[in-house]
Design an enzyme around this catalytic site. Structure first.
Site, PDB file in Angstrom:
ATOM      1  N   CYS A 157       0.822  -1.231   0.000  1.00  0.00           N
ATOM      2  CA  CYS A 157       0.000   0.000   0.000  1.00  0.00           C
ATOM      3  C   CYS A 157       0.842   1.261   0.000  1.00  0.00           C
ATOM      4  CB  CYS A 157      -0.911   0.020   1.216  1.00  0.00           C
ATOM      5  SG  CYS A 157      -2.259  -1.136   1.057  1.00  0.00           S
TER       6      CYS A 157
HETATM    7  N1  CO8 Z   1     -20.560  -8.961   7.529  1.00  0.00           N
HETATM    8  C1  CO8 Z   1     -21.082  -9.132   8.762  1.00  0.00           C
HETATM    9  N2  CO8 Z   1     -20.332  -9.436   9.856  1.00  0.00           N
HETATM   10  C2  CO8 Z   1     -19.012  -9.587   9.676  1.00  0.00           C
HETATM   11  C3  CO8 Z   1     -18.393  -9.430   8.405  1.00  0.00           C
HETATM   12  C4  CO8 Z   1     -19.231  -9.112   7.307  1.00  0.00           C
HETATM   13  N3  CO8 Z   1     -18.732  -8.948   6.063  1.00  0.00           N
HETATM   14  N4  CO8 Z   1     -17.070  -9.638   8.531  1.00  0.00           N
HETATM   15  C5  CO8 Z   1     -16.851  -9.898   9.828  1.00  0.00           C
HETATM   16  N5  CO8 Z   1     -18.022  -9.874  10.529  1.00  0.00           N
HETATM   17  C6  CO8 Z   1     -18.226 -10.122  11.967  1.00  0.00           C
HETATM   18  C7  CO8 Z   1     -17.079 -10.912  12.565  1.00  0.00           C
HETATM   19  O1  CO8 Z   1     -17.279 -12.306  12.421  1.00  0.00           O
HETATM   20  C8  CO8 Z   1     -17.114 -10.487  14.005  1.00  0.00           C
HETATM   21  O2  CO8 Z   1     -18.126 -11.194  14.677  1.00  0.00           O
HETATM   22  P1  CO8 Z   1     -17.947 -11.603  16.229  1.00  0.00           P
HETATM   23  O3  CO8 Z   1     -17.820 -10.308  16.974  1.00  0.00           O
HETATM   24  O4  CO8 Z   1     -19.206 -12.367  16.532  1.00  0.00           O
HETATM   25  O5  CO8 Z   1     -16.688 -12.416  16.285  1.00  0.00           O
HETATM   26  C9  CO8 Z   1     -17.552  -9.019  13.934  1.00  0.00           C
HETATM   27  O6  CO8 Z   1     -18.216  -8.879  12.666  1.00  0.00           O
HETATM   28  C10 CO8 Z   1     -16.364  -8.074  14.003  1.00  0.00           C
HETATM   29  O7  CO8 Z   1     -15.344  -8.515  13.066  1.00  0.00           O
HETATM   30  P2  CO8 Z   1     -13.937  -7.859  12.977  1.00  0.00           P
HETATM   31  O8  CO8 Z   1     -13.326  -7.779  14.339  1.00  0.00           O
HETATM   32  O9  CO8 Z   1     -13.140  -8.557  11.908  1.00  0.00           O
HETATM   33  O10 CO8 Z   1     -14.331  -6.421  12.443  1.00  0.00           O
HETATM   34  P3  CO8 Z   1     -13.576  -5.059  12.542  1.00  0.00           P
HETATM   35  O11 CO8 Z   1     -14.431  -4.124  13.270  1.00  0.00           O
HETATM   36  O12 CO8 Z   1     -12.155  -5.203  12.981  1.00  0.00           O
HETATM   37  O13 CO8 Z   1     -13.544  -4.606  10.985  1.00  0.00           O
HETATM   38  C11 CO8 Z   1     -11.943  -4.496   9.171  1.00  0.00           C
HETATM   39  C12 CO8 Z   1     -12.851  -5.395  10.032  1.00  0.00           C
HETATM   40  C13 CO8 Z   1     -12.846  -3.566   8.371  1.00  0.00           C
HETATM   41  C14 CO8 Z   1     -11.146  -5.366   8.230  1.00  0.00           C
HETATM   42  C15 CO8 Z   1     -11.018  -3.665  10.078  1.00  0.00           C
HETATM   43  O14 CO8 Z   1     -10.384  -4.483  11.019  1.00  0.00           O
HETATM   44  C16 CO8 Z   1      -9.943  -2.929   9.301  1.00  0.00           C
HETATM   45  O15 CO8 Z   1     -10.207  -2.187   8.371  1.00  0.00           O
HETATM   46  N6  CO8 Z   1      -8.671  -3.073   9.707  1.00  0.00           N
HETATM   47  C17 CO8 Z   1      -7.547  -2.387   9.058  1.00  0.00           C
HETATM   48  C18 CO8 Z   1      -7.201  -3.113   7.829  1.00  0.00           C
HETATM   49  C19 CO8 Z   1      -6.163  -2.435   6.993  1.00  0.00           C
HETATM   50  O16 CO8 Z   1      -5.987  -1.245   6.987  1.00  0.00           O
HETATM   51  N7  CO8 Z   1      -5.478  -3.237   6.265  1.00  0.00           N
HETATM   52  C20 CO8 Z   1      -4.561  -2.773   5.334  1.00  0.00           C
HETATM   53  C21 CO8 Z   1      -4.597  -3.797   4.282  1.00  0.00           C
HETATM   54  S1  CO8 Z   1      -4.318  -3.201   2.713  1.00  0.00           S
HETATM   55  C22 CO8 Z   1      -2.663  -3.317   2.341  1.00  0.00           C
HETATM   56  O17 CO8 Z   1      -1.796  -3.217   3.127  1.00  0.00           O
HETATM   57  C23 CO8 Z   1      -2.340  -3.592   0.925  1.00  0.00           C
HETATM   58  C24 CO8 Z   1      -1.898  -4.984   0.788  1.00  0.00           C
HETATM   59  C25 CO8 Z   1      -1.864  -5.312  -0.632  1.00  0.00           C
HETATM   60  C26 CO8 Z   1      -3.225  -5.231  -1.255  1.00  0.00           C
HETATM   61  C27 CO8 Z   1      -3.340  -6.072  -2.412  1.00  0.00           C
HETATM   62  C28 CO8 Z   1      -4.738  -6.129  -2.975  1.00  0.00           C
HETATM   63  C29 CO8 Z   1      -5.589  -7.233  -2.500  1.00  0.00           C
END
Ligand code: CO8
Length: 382
Positions: A157
């Site tokens: 990224c």
């Molecule tokens: N719908 C409904 N519920 C869901 C979903 C969904 N789609 N997904 C998860 N849930 C549920 C989970 O199961 C969990 O349930 P429970 O509490 O019962 O266990 C609950 O919702 C909460 O889940 P999470 O803890 O996973 O949710 P978050 O609040 O943490 O949100 C995010 C998830 C949005 C992914 C968040 O953690 C986030 O954005 N984190 C930062 C990520 C980030 O910035 N990453 C950078 C990556 S990009 C990068 O570096 C580039 C790499 C190369 C890219 C190449 C292209 C592919």
């Protein structure tokens, strides 16, 4: 030593947009079919049932409402769940090179430059569609640039901010007058569209920027050019190893004892950990960087932050400013584009900079896999 500046940007947006509702409908149909087909194994505790996704969760957890993709049909088809991008022959223009042409020409036009005035091309992205010949060299040829050099680089990224830093260094040293920096991101090909934890995260796009000797850009501007000139005051780069965002796809896969295939070779992350660890890392880096340039956070008119998660950006801006940011201090484009990896902060800069005045300061900042983070401080000079 010369000063370096950004004198033009460009953006290629694929023609297909997918709303959260369309995406969720496809994933939930896939989940329902999987759970029905595997009902007996689920009941016997042999495999876990899959859970459905929801628009409410996606918007609340990330701020994402839609994304652009090169192919929509393939990834909404529950028998495929991957984009369909037909093979091209070795004598045809590659997909990443093709998506680079329009934004490159737009960036050149905005800067008031001809292709032949560019000395170097850097193609910086999270994924290159092949190892070699370099994508950048194919783009150089496709643009009709028959002099200079080109190379590819990948810092996930942070590829764009690191590339701006590399380009500015070449310009400052006099090695090049102008460099075209391009970010063709096909994130849809790298994503597990069957996994509800990440199926909503990414989109496809290509951005371009011209990094140029500031005196040359200012001369053109004074002579009546209509392009604004953004002095690059400095950049700060940081990396810190983490397994929390990972992709195991690589040329050694076929040599491994047990050949890995399929979903194991796609993007995976521990989203919560990334959020918790990267927010302080990036906020501290930007604050330190501003201090090194004798700037206070409130001196900065705009932060063009990496576009992965709206809540993350709000936290980072709040930590830097000591207060909640105004909407136009840290503009969001991920609601429309989702995470487009290295291109995200360049899209924000491309879309949201023209209202700034000469003398205003801004910060482009990326963060992501590696971990890697890059901060570029600019001031509008014309
Ligand atoms: N719908 C409904 N519920 C869901 C979903 C969904 N789609 N997904 C998860 N849930 C549920 C989970 O199961 C969990 O349930 P429970 O509490 O019962 O266990 C609950 O919702 C909460 O889940 P999470 O803890 O996973 O949710 P978050 O609040 O943490 O949100 C995010 C998830 C949005 C992914 C968040 O953690 C986030 O954005 N984190 C930062 C990520 C980030 O910035 N990453 C950078 C990556 S990009 C990068 O570096 C580039 C790499 C190369 C890219 C190449 C292209 C592919």
């Amino acid at each position: 030593m010369y000063a370096a500046a950004i004198s033009g940007t460009g953006l290629f947006t694929p023609g297909n947009s997918i709303s959260n509702d369309e995406l969720v409908e496809a994933l939930n149909a896939f989940v329902e079919r999987y759970n029905t087909e595997n009902a007996a194994r689920i009941a016997a505790g042999q495999v876990e049932a899959l859970s459905p996704s929801s628009d409410d969760f996606i918007v609340k957890a990330s701020g994402i409402k839609s994304r652009y993709v090169l192919d929509k049909e393939g990834l909404l088809d529950i028998d495929r769940m991957a984009p369909s991008l037909p093979t091209r022959g070795d004598d045809q223009l590659s997909i990443q090179a093709e998506m680079a042409i329009q934004p490159s020409l737009n960036a050149l036009a905005e800067a008031g430059l001809e292709v032949g005035e560019i000395d170097g091309v850097i193609c910086a992205a999270s994924n290159m569609q092949r190892a070699y010949p370099a994508m950048s060299i194919e783009i150089q040829a496709a643009l009709g640039l028959d002099a200079g050099w080109a190379f590819d680089m990948n810092v996930a990224c942070s590829s764009a901010t690191f590339a701006i830093d590399m380009a500015a260094a070449a310009v400052r040293s006099g090695q090049a007058r102008r460099i075209l920096m391009i970010n063709p991101e096909i994130c849809s090909a790298h994503l597990n569209w069957e996994n509800r934890d990440c199926h909503f995260i990414f989109g496809d796009v290509c951005t371009a920027a011209i990094v140029e000797r500031e005196d040359l850009a200012l001369d053109r501007s004074a002579a009546g050019g209509d392009g604004a000139v953004w002095s690059i005051l400095g950049s700060k780069l940081r990396t810190q190893f983490s397994n929390n965002i990972r992709n195991n796809f690589g040329f050694l896969n076929r040599t491994e004892a047990e050949a890995r295939t399929g979903w194991d070779l796609l993007f995976k992350q521990e989203g919560r950990k990334v959020f918790k660890e990267v927010v302080p890392m990036v906020a501290d880096m930007i604050s330190e960087h501003l201090g090194e340039h004798d700037l206070a956070p409130d001196d900065v008119r705009r932060f063009w932050l990496h576009q992965a998660n709206k809540n993350m950006n709000d936290f980072i801006a709040k930590k830097i400013l000591g207060r909640a940011p105004e909407v136009d201090e840290a503009p969001i484009v991920l609601d429309e584009f989702a995470n487009t990896s290295s291109a995200g902060c360049v899209i924000a800069f491309h879309r949201h900079r023209r209202d700034l005045n000469v003398g205003d300061f801004g910060v482009l900042c990326s963060f992501g896999a590696g971990y890697s983070a890059g901060s570029v401080i600019v001031r509008r000079a014309a």
